[in-house]
Write a protein that holds these residues in place. Structure first.
Motif, PDB file in Angstrom:
ATOM      1  N   ILE A   1      48.367  47.871  49.767  1.00  0.00           N
ATOM      2  CA  ILE A   1      47.034  47.275  49.821  1.00  0.00           C
ATOM      3  C   ILE A   1      47.189  45.785  49.536  1.00  0.00           C
ATOM      4  O   ILE A   1      47.686  45.399  48.468  1.00  0.00           O
ATOM      5  CB  ILE A   1      46.086  47.919  48.792  1.00  0.00           C
ATOM      6  N   ASP A   2      46.789  44.966  50.481  1.00  0.00           N
ATOM      7  CA  ASP A   2      46.914  43.519  50.331  1.00  0.00           C
ATOM      8  C   ASP A   2      45.711  42.953  49.590  1.00  0.00           C
ATOM      9  O   ASP A   2      44.562  43.310  49.886  1.00  0.00           O
ATOM     10  CB  ASP A   2      47.046  42.859  51.701  1.00  0.00           C
ATOM     11  N   GLU A   3      45.990  42.092  48.613  1.00  0.00           N
ATOM     12  CA  GLU A   3      44.974  41.401  47.824  1.00  0.00           C
ATOM     13  C   GLU A   3      43.864  42.354  47.367  1.00  0.00           C
ATOM     14  O   GLU A   3      42.677  42.153  47.679  1.00  0.00           O
ATOM     15  CB  GLU A   3      44.395  40.234  48.618  1.00  0.00           C
TER      16      GLU A   3
ATOM     17  N   GLY B   1      43.916  37.774  41.767  1.00  0.00           N
ATOM     18  CA  GLY B   1      45.159  37.561  41.032  1.00  0.00           C
ATOM     19  C   GLY B   1      46.312  38.411  41.516  1.00  0.00           C
ATOM     20  O   GLY B   1      47.463  38.161  41.128  1.00  0.00           O
ATOM     21  N   LEU B   2      46.053  39.438  42.335  1.00  0.00           N
ATOM     22  CA  LEU B   2      47.120  40.288  42.856  1.00  0.00           C
ATOM     23  C   LEU B   2      47.338  40.017  44.341  1.00  0.00           C
ATOM     24  O   LEU B   2      46.384  39.929  45.112  1.00  0.00           O
ATOM     25  CB  LEU B   2      46.797  41.767  42.660  1.00  0.00           C
ATOM     26  N   GLU B   3      48.593  39.885  44.743  1.00  0.00           N
ATOM     27  CA  GLU B   3      48.915  39.721  46.153  1.00  0.00           C
ATOM     28  C   GLU B   3      48.904  41.057  46.880  1.00  0.00           C
ATOM     29  O   GLU B   3      48.426  41.161  48.008  1.00  0.00           O
ATOM     30  CB  GLU B   3      50.291  39.068  46.310  1.00  0.00           C
ATOM     31  N   LYS B   4      49.437  42.089  46.228  1.00  0.00           N
ATOM     32  CA  LYS B   4      49.483  43.402  46.874  1.00  0.00           C
ATOM     33  C   LYS B   4      49.825  44.476  45.848  1.00  0.00           C
ATOM     34  O   LYS B   4      50.399  44.203  44.789  1.00  0.00           O
ATOM     35  CB  LYS B   4      50.519  43.425  48.001  1.00  0.00           C
ATOM     36  N   ILE B   5      49.435  45.683  46.189  1.00  0.00           N
ATOM     37  CA  ILE B   5      49.856  46.873  45.457  1.00  0.00           C
ATOM     38  C   ILE B   5      50.573  47.771  46.461  1.00  0.00           C
ATOM     39  O   ILE B   5      50.039  48.062  47.535  1.00  0.00           O
ATOM     40  CB  ILE B   5      48.655  47.638  44.857  1.00  0.00           C
TER      41      ILE B   5
ATOM     42  N   LYS C   1      49.884  36.948  41.997  1.00  0.00           N
ATOM     43  CA  LYS C   1      49.900  35.565  42.431  1.00  0.00           C
ATOM     44  C   LYS C   1      50.416  34.686  41.299  1.00  0.00           C
ATOM     45  O   LYS C   1      50.488  35.116  40.147  1.00  0.00           O
ATOM     46  CB  LYS C   1      48.488  35.140  42.854  1.00  0.00           C
ATOM     47  N   PRO C   2      50.824  33.455  41.605  1.00  0.00           N
ATOM     48  CA  PRO C   2      51.378  32.593  40.557  1.00  0.00           C
ATOM     49  C   PRO C   2      50.466  32.494  39.342  1.00  0.00           C
ATOM     50  O   PRO C   2      49.253  32.272  39.455  1.00  0.00           O
ATOM     51  CB  PRO C   2      51.510  31.237  41.268  1.00  0.00           C
ATOM     52  N   LEU C   3      51.067  32.689  38.177  1.00  0.00           N
ATOM     53  CA  LEU C   3      50.370  32.636  36.898  1.00  0.00           C
ATOM     54  C   LEU C   3      51.153  31.715  35.982  1.00  0.00           C
ATOM     55  O   LEU C   3      52.292  32.026  35.621  1.00  0.00           O
ATOM     56  CB  LEU C   3      50.266  34.045  36.295  1.00  0.00           C
ATOM     57  N   ALA C   4      50.545  30.580  35.635  1.00  0.00           N
ATOM     58  CA  ALA C   4      51.235  29.549  34.860  1.00  0.00           C
ATOM     59  C   ALA C   4      52.549  29.159  35.533  1.00  0.00           C
ATOM     60  O   ALA C   4      53.550  28.871  34.870  1.00  0.00           O
ATOM     61  CB  ALA C   4      51.489  30.031  33.434  1.00  0.00           C
TER      62      ALA C   4
END
Length: 680
Positions: free
Chosen positions: A289-291, A295-299, A337-340
């Motif tokens: 599953i995309d986005e 904050g999540l790109e995929k699962i 997704k990028p975090l800090a």
């Protein structure tokens, strides 16, 4: 020998030069056919471009390179890759050995999930996956291997066949291949089809192979005219493989399933002339599953169920031992997704396996009692770009349980494992990179290492486990330097690996019969057909180096690649590790013009006389020369490639230092492979 190689090289290069003007009409067509798409390492969530895999030394075999190297086993297919050898247990069963480590320390995956066979238990057991049906084969080491469990302490091999489609094909496309090999009168065919019906993507693949006993240059046992000659007895293979899959594909991702069957019948080229009948049925479910959330790109998730079994039979067809392995594996991965500044993947994995090795007549445990193994793991791999420096870190926590059947009167074992890795990639100039990597990985002893106590017909050993074995802990440091752009490219790796409580099979001096070994310490018999093998532990150190340099590998005209690898393993105060690979070096020469592709490989393996205390014979040096020639044309909407492969042109008597059968099982002699491949 040098004169032979020089004359051969000159003749081939002259022939290649003469072909340069033969195919101008095919140039545009073949440039499209041989265009190299970006190589994506599917088993690594980070640095998917192969040219940036310095933090996880990687090799990806695909396209014509993979097809030219495809053999009758996975070990045979990968045996000439940098840092990779093979266990060499005949044509039917040969497993990759990476940097001197094999068996349960090299994880074999199919589409990112365990193949769930019993090939890590013994070298005579085949790997239950087929290279001829693969889109690509990935070899990984380093941080990415942490995602796949303690079985990847030495590295992992991922066979990618795309049985669950992830993209819709507007039209039906596919590949077919048929080939014949002279050394074993071998015949094989393979088929791959992909298409779609609305939002449903579909996949079908199949492979059939039949080979006879293969030719050998001299005698099976060197300097023994009484041993087999001409052809190696019981080195035949018969295999069929069929897989189907389908998936629903939409803008949000995909979900699908596949089922595959494998039937393999192959000989074990020992004095017992045993053979193995193998069957595996495999079911897989996978989705992405995309986005799905902010904050999540995929699962992504995967579930695999495997029902594996093989029967070891004597020369007359009498069944001796029945091996069974039923496995259910799940994986869930979340890429954020990028975090800090950090970008990575978190996941959990579970595995439940029921293994048994039963006497065919008694239906009682033969070598290893019925054992249930379970594992639960969580893993995290992250990367962050600090300007010219790319940093990567990985962590895996895992709990493993081994539970033998109560009737075996053996204690359950539980192992808590922690593995981690940190590394950096310094891009100090355009196209140049340097990177150090430090990793610590732990491995739980396998059921056979813990609980074995009985004869193994195919290897002629009486295996004796140790229920008190401790977990292995590997501390590895690696330094890598590479150039990844331009006509001239190169890379070099230095590594040193310290392994605490390294598990190895110590061969005893006592020969026993199947029924006169009442206890592990009973040594009153020295007249039997089985050699005692004790699973033991000691600290070990493995160090080595790998290097290659290439010119124009991806362009037309002449290309050249030079390569070398070496490794050495020692047990602390106990001498050398057994079955260590020979040091090797060699060169690949290629020529490509229009519709023509050709190549010549010369591989030199040095004498391997760094023996363990219980090994008695050095492995002789050898020179292996292979050549290839192909021509691609179009017919309607189909691309046809006619190819010829010559293997072991010098007809050398080749013995692999990593094979327990090296003294009695040489590799195949000179062979010519002819075939045709189509794409549509």
């Amino acid at each position: 020998m040098l004169v032979q190689r020089t004359l051969l090289s000159s003749a081939v290069l002259s022939a290649l030069a003469a072909l340069s003007s033969a195919a101008s009409a095919q140039t545009e067509i073949v440039q499209q056919a041989h265009a190299l798409p970006p190589v994506v390492v599917t088993a690594s969530p980070l640095n998917a471009n192969v040219d940036t895999q310095i933090l996880s030394p990687t090799k990806v075999l695909s396209g014509d390179e993979l097809r030219n190297k495809t053999g009758t086993s996975l070990g045979d297919t990968l045996a000439q890759e940098l840092g990779v050898s093979a266990s060499g247990f005949g044509a039917g069963a040969s497993r990759p050995v990476i940097r001197g480590m094999g068996g349960p320390r090299v994880k074999i995956l199919q589409n990112g999930m365990s193949v769930a066979d019993v090939s890590s238990l013994s070298d005579d057991h085949a790997v239950a996956t087929e290279a001829a049906l693969a889109r690509q084969i990935e070899i990984l080491r380093g941080p990415a291997a942490l995602l796949y469990g303690s079985g990847a302490i030495g590295g992992l091999v991922n066979v990618v066949n795309d049985r669950i489609p992830t993209h819709l094909q507007k039209e039906i496309s596919g590949e077919t291949e048929a080939r014949y090999s002279s050394v074993d009168n071998g015949k094989s065919t393979s088929l791959l089809l992909e298409g779609s019906a609305g939002p449903i993507g579909m996949h079908l693949d199949g492979n059939w192979r039949d080979t006879g006993n293969y030719k050998i240059p001299g005698n099976a046992i060197q300097n023994d005219p009484a041993s087999a000659s001409g052809r190696l007895p019981t080195s035949f293979t018969h295999e069929t493989n069929l897989g189907v899959g389908a998936s629903y594909i939409a803008s949000w991702g995909h979900v699908g399933a596949s089922v595959a069957t494998l039937d393999d019948h192959y000989g074990i080229p020992t004095d017992e002339k045993s053979f193995i009948d193998l069957h595996q049925t495999r079911y897989d479910i996978a989705g992405q599953i995309d986005e799905p959330f902010s904050g999540l790109e995929k699962i992504s998730f995967k579930l695999g169920r495997t029902d594996y079994g093989h029967t070891e039979k004597g020369e007359d067809g009498t069944a001796h031992t029945i091996f069974s392995n039923q496995s259910t594996e799940t994986r869930l991965e979340l890429a954020h997704k990028p975090l800090a500044g950090w970008h990575g993947t978190f996941g959990v994995q579970s595995d439940a396996t029921r293994f048994s090795s039963l006497g065919a007549e008694s239906n009682m445990p033969d070598t290893v009692p019925k054992t249930k193994s379970t594992s639960l793991a969580a893993f995290l791999v992250e990367e962050r770009d600090f300007g010219p420096v790319l940093a990567t870190a990985g962590l895996r926590l895992e709990s493993v349980k081994r539970q033998p059947d109560a009737s075996a009167q053996l204690a359950d074992r539980k192992f808590n494992l922690a593995s981690y890795s940190i590394g950096g990639l310094w891009r100090f100039a355009p196209g140049y990179s340097f990177g150090p990597t430090l990793s610590i990985a732990q491995r739980a002893p396998t059921a056979e290492e813990l609980y074995s106590h009985g004869p193994h017909e195919a290897t002629a050993t009486f295996d004796i486990g140790d229920p008190a074995l401790k977990k292995e802990t590997s501390r590895n440091i690696e330094l890598s330097l590479q150039k990844t752009s331009g006509l001239v490219r190169w890379k070099a790796n230095l590594f040193e690996n310290h392994v605490r409580n390294y598990v190895y099979g110590r061969m005893g001096e006592t020969a026993v019969d199947e029924h006169d070994h009442g206890a592990a310490d009973d040594h009153d018999h020295d007249h039997g057909e089985f050699t005692e093998r004790f699973w033991s532990q000691a600290d070990a150190t493995i160090r080595g180096a790998e290097a290659e340099i290439s010119y124009n590998l991806r362009g037309e005209g002449f290309s050249v690649r030079g390569f070398a690898d070496t490794s050495r393993g020692k047990l602390t105060n106990l001498g050398n590790l057994p079955l260590q690979p020979a040091s090797r070096y060699g060169v690949d020469l290629g020529y490509a013009q229009g519709a023509w592709r050709s190549g010549l490989t010369i591989l030199r393996a040095q004498r391997q006389d760094r023996l363990a205390t219980f090994e008695h014979s050095a492995t002789p040096a050898y020179t292996k020369v292979d050549a290839s020639l192909s021509y691609t044309q179009t017919l309607a909407n189909m691309q046809l490639t006619w190819f010829a492969l010559a293997k072991n042109l010098l007809n050398q008597d080749i013995r692999l230092a990593t094979s327990v059968l090296k003294d009695g099982v040489p590799q195949p002699g000179r062979s010519l492979v002819l075939g045709i491949r189509s794409k549509f």
